[in-house]
Design a protein around this motif. Structure first.
Motif, PDB file in Angstrom:
ATOM      1  N   PHE A  39       0.812  -1.211   0.000  1.00 13.46           N
ATOM      2  CA  PHE A  39       0.000   0.000   0.000  1.00 13.46           C
ATOM      3  C   PHE A  39       0.854   1.274   0.000  1.00 13.46           C
ATOM      4  CE2 PHE A  39      -2.721  -3.283   1.873  1.00 13.46           C
ATOM      5  CZ  PHE A  39      -3.807  -3.182   1.022  1.00 13.46           C
ATOM      6  N   ALA A  40       2.167   1.120  -0.202  1.00 14.22           N
ATOM      7  CA  ALA A  40       3.115   2.246  -0.223  1.00 14.22           C
ATOM      8  C   ALA A  40       3.007   3.081   1.047  1.00 14.22           C
ATOM      9  CB  ALA A  40       2.897   3.104  -1.469  1.00 14.22           C
ATOM     10  N   LEU A  41       3.031   2.404   2.195  1.00 15.92           N
ATOM     11  CA  LEU A  41       2.913   3.077   3.492  1.00 15.92           C
ATOM     12  C   LEU A  41       4.227   3.011   4.250  1.00 15.92           C
ATOM     13  CD1 LEU A  41      -0.507   1.553   4.629  1.00 15.92           C
ATOM     14  CD2 LEU A  41      -0.110   3.874   3.775  1.00 15.92           C
ATOM     15  N   THR A  42       4.487   4.039   5.004  1.00 19.35           N
ATOM     16  CA  THR A  42       5.613   4.054   5.928  1.00 19.35           C
ATOM     17  C   THR A  42       5.033   3.968   7.339  1.00 19.35           C
ATOM     18  OG1 THR A  42       5.607   6.452   6.104  1.00 19.35           O
ATOM     19  CG2 THR A  42       6.979   5.489   4.359  1.00 19.35           C
ATOM     20  N   PRO A  43       5.822   3.607   8.337  1.00 19.32           N
ATOM     21  CA  PRO A  43       5.279   3.531   9.697  1.00 19.32           C
ATOM     22  C   PRO A  43       4.521   4.787  10.148  1.00 19.32           C
ATOM     23  CG  PRO A  43       7.366   2.404   9.634  1.00 19.32           C
ATOM     24  CD  PRO A  43       7.193   3.066   8.282  1.00 19.32           C
ATOM     25  N   PRO A  44       4.984   6.001   9.824  1.00 20.47           N
ATOM     26  CA  PRO A  44       4.202   7.178  10.239  1.00 20.47           C
ATOM     27  C   PRO A  44       2.828   7.277   9.552  1.00 20.47           C
ATOM     28  CG  PRO A  44       6.461   7.821   9.761  1.00 20.47           C
ATOM     29  CD  PRO A  44       6.301   6.395   9.312  1.00 20.47           C
ATOM     30  N   ASP A  45       2.655   6.598   8.406  1.00 20.60           N
ATOM     31  CA  ASP A  45       1.375   6.625   7.684  1.00 20.60           C
ATOM     32  C   ASP A  45       0.322   5.713   8.315  1.00 20.60           C
ATOM     33  OD1 ASP A  45       2.535   8.225   5.668  1.00 20.60           O
ATOM     34  OD2 ASP A  45       3.153   6.450   4.521  1.00 20.60           O
ATOM     35  N   LEU A  46       0.741   4.801   9.195  1.00 17.31           N
ATOM     36  CA  LEU A  46      -0.154   3.753   9.674  1.00 17.31           C
ATOM     37  C   LEU A  46      -1.395   4.248  10.414  1.00 17.31           C
ATOM     38  CD1 LEU A  46       2.321   0.916  10.642  1.00 17.31           C
ATOM     39  CD2 LEU A  46       0.862   1.118   8.623  1.00 17.31           C
ATOM     40  N   PRO A  47      -1.310   5.204  11.330  1.00 13.47           N
ATOM     41  CA  PRO A  47      -2.549   5.638  12.005  1.00 13.47           C
ATOM     42  C   PRO A  47      -3.606   6.143  11.026  1.00 13.47           C
ATOM     43  CG  PRO A  47      -0.636   6.424  13.213  1.00 13.47           C
ATOM     44  CD  PRO A  47      -0.130   5.852  11.918  1.00 13.47           C
ATOM     45  N   ALA A  48      -3.213   6.944  10.047  1.00 11.47           N
ATOM     46  CA  ALA A  48      -4.174   7.451   9.055  1.00 11.47           C
ATOM     47  C   ALA A  48      -4.701   6.315   8.184  1.00 11.47           C
ATOM     48  CB  ALA A  48      -3.529   8.531   8.198  1.00 11.47           C
ATOM     49  N   ALA A  49      -3.836   5.363   7.831  1.00  4.01           N
ATOM     50  CA  ALA A  49      -4.267   4.227   7.011  1.00  4.01           C
ATOM     51  C   ALA A  49      -5.264   3.365   7.774  1.00  4.01           C
ATOM     52  CB  ALA A  49      -3.061   3.391   6.590  1.00  4.01           C
ATOM     53  N   ARG A  50      -5.037   3.176   9.058  1.00  3.57           N
ATOM     54  CA  ARG A  50      -5.976   2.391   9.873  1.00  3.57           C
ATOM     55  C   ARG A  50      -7.311   3.121  10.015  1.00  3.57           C
ATOM     56  NH1 ARG A  50      -0.981   0.642  12.979  1.00  3.57           N
ATOM     57  NH2 ARG A  50      -0.799  -1.551  12.384  1.00  3.57           N
ATOM     58  N   ASP A  51      -7.279   4.440  10.187  1.00  4.16           N
ATOM     59  CA  ASP A  51      -8.528   5.213  10.237  1.00  4.16           C
ATOM     60  C   ASP A  51      -9.285   5.079   8.920  1.00  4.16           C
ATOM     61  OD1 ASP A  51      -7.940   6.060  12.808  1.00  4.16           O
ATOM     62  OD2 ASP A  51      -7.271   8.074  12.183  1.00  4.16           O
ATOM     63  N   LEU A  52      -8.565   5.173   7.811  1.00  2.00           N
ATOM     64  CA  LEU A  52      -9.182   5.029   6.494  1.00  2.00           C
ATOM     65  C   LEU A  52      -9.773   3.630   6.331  1.00  2.00           C
ATOM     66  CD1 LEU A  52      -9.789   6.114   3.662  1.00  2.00           C
ATOM     67  CD2 LEU A  52      -7.460   5.425   2.998  1.00  2.00           C
ATOM     68  N   ARG A  53      -9.014   2.624   6.747  1.00  2.79           N
ATOM     69  CA  ARG A  53      -9.494   1.238   6.645  1.00  2.79           C
ATOM     70  C   ARG A  53     -10.809   1.054   7.392  1.00  2.79           C
ATOM     71  NH1 ARG A  53      -5.639  -2.916   9.367  1.00  2.79           N
ATOM     72  NH2 ARG A  53      -6.421  -1.883  11.222  1.00  2.79           N
ATOM     73  N   GLU A  54     -10.885   1.568   8.617  1.00  2.00           N
ATOM     74  CA  GLU A  54     -12.102   1.371   9.406  1.00  2.00           C
ATOM     75  C   GLU A  54     -13.275   2.199   8.879  1.00  2.00           C
ATOM     76  OE1 GLU A  54     -12.313  -1.282  11.263  1.00  2.00           O
ATOM     77  OE2 GLU A  54     -10.211  -1.548  10.665  1.00  2.00           O
ATOM     78  N   ALA A  55     -12.988   3.367   8.308  1.00  2.00           N
ATOM     79  CA  ALA A  55     -14.051   4.156   7.680  1.00  2.00           C
ATOM     80  C   ALA A  55     -14.575   3.440   6.432  1.00  2.00           C
ATOM     81  CB  ALA A  55     -13.537   5.550   7.329  1.00  2.00           C
ATOM     82  N   LEU A  56     -13.675   2.811   5.689  1.00  2.00           N
ATOM     83  CA  LEU A  56     -14.092   2.018   4.527  1.00  2.00           C
ATOM     84  C   LEU A  56     -14.907   0.804   4.961  1.00  2.00           C
ATOM     85  CD1 LEU A  56     -10.793   2.236   2.478  1.00  2.00           C
ATOM     86  CD2 LEU A  56     -13.032   3.139   1.763  1.00  2.00           C
ATOM     87  N   ARG A  57     -14.495   0.152   6.059  1.00  2.00           N
ATOM     88  CA  ARG A  57     -15.254  -0.989   6.565  1.00  2.00           C
ATOM     89  C   ARG A  57     -16.669  -0.544   6.952  1.00  2.00           C
ATOM     90  NH1 ARG A  57     -12.932  -5.298   8.281  1.00  2.00           N
ATOM     91  NH2 ARG A  57     -11.085  -4.230   9.083  1.00  2.00           N
ATOM     92  N   ALA A  58     -16.779   0.613   7.598  1.00  2.00           N
ATOM     93  CA  ALA A  58     -18.097   1.134   7.980  1.00  2.00           C
ATOM     94  C   ALA A  58     -18.955   1.396   6.742  1.00  2.00           C
ATOM     95  CB  ALA A  58     -17.950   2.396   8.818  1.00  2.00           C
ATOM     96  N   ALA A  59     -18.340   1.914   5.678  1.00  2.00           N
ATOM     97  CA  ALA A  59     -19.083   2.138   4.434  1.00  2.00           C
ATOM     98  C   ALA A  59     -19.538   0.817   3.833  1.00  2.00           C
ATOM     99  CB  ALA A  59     -18.224   2.909   3.435  1.00  2.00           C
ATOM    100  N   CYS A  60     -18.669  -0.198   3.867  1.00  2.00           N
ATOM    101  CA  CYS A  60     -19.036  -1.519   3.347  1.00  2.00           C
ATOM    102  C   CYS A  60     -20.160  -2.146   4.175  1.00  2.00           C
ATOM    103  CB  CYS A  60     -17.815  -2.435   3.305  1.00  2.00           C
ATOM    104  SG  CYS A  60     -16.579  -1.954   2.082  1.00  2.00           S
TER     105      CYS A  60
END
Length: 165
Positions: A39-60
């Motif tokens: 996903f072209a993520l660095t460790p500092p990107d992880l909190p935002a990526a996890r927030d995005l993941r859970e928002a996408l799960r909520a949409a699904c």
């Protein structure tokens, strides 16, 4: 968990991102270098990526009729997008600037909305699963990521509840 074919087009990215967390086991693939690289993520990107993941799960989950989704709208407000006009005059929404995960997700949602497939990306209704899957059923009424796993478990629980003295 999912025995279905991957979602088409850009929805495959969203499906893969949502499915980086196995709710049943708690295993988060974003903790691995391979998944972060995917996903072209660095460790500092992880909190935002996890927030995005859970928002996408909520949409699904909302697509499957389970709850509502509001966090995704706020997250996507910062996605840099632009309308690209092709020589034939057709228009598409494209990421503007560097292809960040947020921009790629927003681009995929825009394309899937345009072709009518966005609401077919759902999350399994099993509370211990919530795995993302693409609903290919003609009526778009699938409920589980896998009929042989989550569907069978749910039906067995229902059967036992009715037949337990």
């Amino acid at each position: 968990m999912n025995d279905r074919a991957p979602a088409p087009g850009g929805l495959a990215l969203i499906e893969a991102l949502v499915n980086t967390l196995n709710i049943e086991t708690g295993l988060d693939c974003l903790d691995t270098p391979d998944a972060r690289g995917r996903f072209a993520l660095t460790p500092p990107d992880l909190p935002a990526a996890r927030d995005l993941r859970e928002a996408l799960r909520a949409a699904c989950l909302a697509h499957a009729g389970h709850g509502t989704s509001t966090d995704l709208d706020a997250l996507l407000a910062d996605a840099p997008l632009r309308v690209a006009i092709a020589p034939d005059g057709s228009a598409t929404v494209r990421a503007a600037g560097p292809p960040t995960l947020l921009a790629r997700v927003a681009e995929a949602i825009a394309a899937a909305t345009a072709d009518g497939t966005w609401t077919r990306l759902k999350a399994c209704e099993a509370a211990d699963c919530h795995w993302a899957y693409y609903d290919r059923s003609p009526a778009c009424r699938s409920r589980w990521c896998s009929m042989s796993v989550c569907g069978a478990r749910t039906k067995m629980r229902t059967y036992r509840a009715r037949h337990t003295p």
